[in-house]
Design an enzyme around this catalytic site. Structure first.
Site, short mmCIF file in Angstrom:
data_model
loop_
_atom_site.label_atom_id
_atom_site.label_comp_id
_atom_site.label_asym_id
_atom_site.label_seq_id
_atom_site.Cartn_x
_atom_site.Cartn_y
_atom_site.Cartn_z
N CYS A 47 0.87 -1.42 0.00
CA CYS A 47 -0.07 -0.21 0.09
C CYS A 47 0.60 1.17 0.05
CB CYS A 47 -0.87 -0.08 1.14
SG CYS A 47 -2.13 -1.41 1.07
N ASN A 84 -10.23 -0.01 0.02
CA ASN A 84 -8.75 0.17 0.14
C ASN A 84 -8.19 -0.47 -1.25
OD1 ASN A 84 -6.04 -0.37 0.59
ND2 ASN A 84 -6.09 -1.07 2.56
N HIS A 111 -3.38 7.26 2.57
CA HIS A 111 -3.63 6.17 2.28
C HIS A 111 -4.92 5.58 2.78
CE1 HIS A 111 -4.16 1.84 1.19
NE2 HIS A 111 -3.58 1.53 2.25
N1 COA Z 1 -17.97 -9.01 9.29
C1 COA Z 1 -18.34 -9.06 10.53
N2 COA Z 1 -17.56 -9.41 11.48
C2 COA Z 1 -16.12 -9.44 11.09
C3 COA Z 1 -15.59 -9.08 10.02
C4 COA Z 1 -16.59 -8.95 9.13
N3 COA Z 1 -16.18 -8.82 7.80
N4 COA Z 1 -14.29 -9.43 9.98
C5 COA Z 1 -14.24 -9.61 11.49
N5 COA Z 1 -15.16 -9.74 11.99
C6 COA Z 1 -15.39 -9.87 13.45
C7 COA Z 1 -14.11 -10.61 14.06
O1 COA Z 1 -14.07 -12.07 13.96
C8 COA Z 1 -14.05 -10.35 15.57
O2 COA Z 1 -15.21 -11.21 16.30
P1 COA Z 1 -14.89 -11.69 17.48
O3 COA Z 1 -14.77 -10.42 18.51
O4 COA Z 1 -16.27 -12.44 18.03
O5 COA Z 1 -13.50 -12.46 17.60
C9 COA Z 1 -14.82 -8.91 15.52
O6 COA Z 1 -15.53 -9.06 14.34
C10 COA Z 1 -13.73 -7.84 15.74
O7 COA Z 1 -12.74 -7.92 14.90
P2 COA Z 1 -11.31 -7.23 14.73
O8 COA Z 1 -10.33 -7.70 13.79
O9 COA Z 1 -10.91 -6.90 16.09
O10 COA Z 1 -12.06 -5.81 14.26
P3 COA Z 1 -11.31 -4.57 13.94
O11 COA Z 1 -12.29 -3.58 14.67
O12 COA Z 1 -9.83 -4.74 14.45
O13 COA Z 1 -11.50 -4.19 12.53
C11 COA Z 1 -10.32 -4.40 10.46
C12 COA Z 1 -10.85 -5.20 11.48
C13 COA Z 1 -9.56 -5.28 9.57
C14 COA Z 1 -11.45 -3.62 9.70
C15 COA Z 1 -9.36 -3.28 11.29
O14 COA Z 1 -8.41 -4.18 12.10
C16 COA Z 1 -8.50 -2.60 10.18
O15 COA Z 1 -9.06 -1.86 9.38
N6 COA Z 1 -7.12 -2.83 10.12
C17 COA Z 1 -6.09 -2.45 9.40
C18 COA Z 1 -6.32 -2.68 7.86
C19 COA Z 1 -5.46 -1.93 6.93
O16 COA Z 1 -5.08 -0.78 7.25
N7 COA Z 1 -4.91 -2.59 6.07
C20 COA Z 1 -4.20 -2.15 5.08
C21 COA Z 1 -2.83 -1.70 5.58
S1 COA Z 1 -1.80 -1.30 4.23
#
Ligand code: COA
Length: 335
Positions: free
Chosen positions: A114, A286, A256
């Site tokens: 990214c 993204n 980004h």
């Molecule tokens: N739909 C519903 N639930 C989902 C899900 C989806 N698409 N994806 C994950 N979950 C669930 C998980 O299983 C977890 O369940 P649990 O609490 O029962 O274990 C819960 O949602 C929370 O997951 P978590 O990973 O803690 O969520 P989060 O608030 O951290 O959000 C992302 C997840 C991926 C959106 C977030 O971590 C993120 O944006 N990370 C950075 C991504 C990024 O910047 N990527 C590019 C970098 S270049």
């Protein structure tokens, strides 16, 4: 000394729009979860058979047009930033250069996930400032839909496909559009946080077969989130210091488009009002290396930028890698 100046901006999005509701029919997820956790409402996915090089070629053509140029223009360098090249070998850039009629241009890919667009921008600006080329084309292009696991709801709801491109040319020091400085960095100890585990020499050389899911993109979202905020904020502050700008002198922050919450947190760390942080993640998700030029083009087309205003670009990605760029905004119309 020659200066690198942004002269044109072009983008291309696949026509297939994928809404959160459509994904909720494929995965155990919901529009509400995706919207509140990421800010994304829809994204574009390439049609079957449509490659990264196809998107890159169209974005590159439009950037040339925005710069008042046509296919076959005098461009000495083409850099394509992508995580999803058309083939593991050769690079995607030489083919894109050929399709755009950029005869004999130096052409190579950059793999910085990214952060790729900012890395590519720096390479092209350096080539111009060193006097090696008079004009360069920088393209960020991705087809993440080809590397998303059908078993992984976390990544599948976040990433989208698209391409964005800029033309850089030799210009004057005080010309709007001038690239003033960069800050780039990496931390390979975090390489496992974002990766495609199989398909490279690490797995092939082991002689061990990989599980099918290991050929898909993986991400440890929570850890990546924390790194993204910290790295983009620190890189931005380091760059501001080196170019002698204070945060309140920045007209717009173009980060980004990883997650709306990440973009807001970075703006907060820099002490910027969130309305100065450009966002278009709602519409495109993204798009990795394509994300910054796509965000720039959307905001520019909406008339958000004034020629001459100070702009800060910042990105974070797998590697781990990060990078920021400082420029003034040129008087251009994106295509
Ligand atoms: N739909 C519903 N639930 C989902 C899900 C989806 N698409 N994806 C994950 N979950 C669930 C998980 O299983 C977890 O369940 P649990 O609490 O029962 O274990 C819960 O949602 C929370 O997951 P978590 O990973 O803690 O969520 P989060 O608030 O951290 O959000 C992302 C997840 C991926 C959106 C977030 O971590 C993120 O944006 N990370 C950075 C991504 C990024 O910047 N990527 C590019 C970098 S270049």
């Amino acid at each position: 000394m020659p200066y690198a100046v942004l002269q044109g901006l072009g983008t291309y999005l696949p026509t297939r729009r994928v809404t959160n509701d459509e994904l909720a029919g494929l995965f155990d997820t919901s529009d509400e979860w995706i919207t509140t956790r990421t800010g994304i409402k829809e994204r574009c996915w390439a049609e079957p058979g449509q490659s990264t090089g196809d998107l890159a070629t169209e974005a590159g053509r439009r950037a040339l047009k925005s710069a008042g140029l046509d296919d076959g223009a005098d461009v000495g360098l083409l850099v394509v930033a992508t995580t999803t090249p058309d083939h593991p070998c050769p690079g995607t850039a030489p083919d894109v250069a050929a399709r755009l009629g950029l005869a004999n241009a130096a052409a190579y890919d950059i793999s910085a996930v990214c952060s790729g667009f900012v890395y590519a921008l720096e390479a092209a600006a350096n080539a111009i400032q060193a006097g090696r080329v008079e004009r360069a084309l920088v393209i960020g292009a991705e087809t993440y839909s080809t590397i998303l696991s059908p078993n992984d709801r976390t990544t599948s709801v976040i990433f989208g496909d698209g391409a964005g491109a800029v033309v850089l040319s030799c210009g004057a020091a005080d010309e709007p559009g001038r690239l003033l400085g960069f800050d780039l960095g990496s931390d390979g100890t975090g390489k496992d946080l974002i990766q495609i585990p199989a398909g490279g020499s690490r797995q092939r050389g082991s002689g061990l077969a990989a599980a099918e899911d290991d050929y898909y993109f993986t991400m440890q979202g929570k850890k990546v989130f924390a790194h993204a905020v910290h790295r983009m904020s620190d890189s931005s502050l380091a760059l501001l210091k080196s170019v002698g700008w204070t945060p309140d002198q920045v007209g717009h922050l173009v980060g980004h488009q990883a997650n709306l919450r990440i973009l807001r947190a970075v703006a907060e760390q820099l002490g910027l009002d969130t309305d100065r942080a450009v966002t278009n993640i709602e519409k495109v998700g993204n798009t990795s290396a394509a994300s910054i030029p796509l965000a720039l083009a959307d905001a520019a087309a909406a008339g958000a930028f004034q020629p001459g205003e100070r702009m800060l670009l910042t990105a974070f990605g797998g590697g781990l890698t990060w990078g920021s760029a400082a420029l003034t905004w040129p008087d251009i119309t994106p295509v």
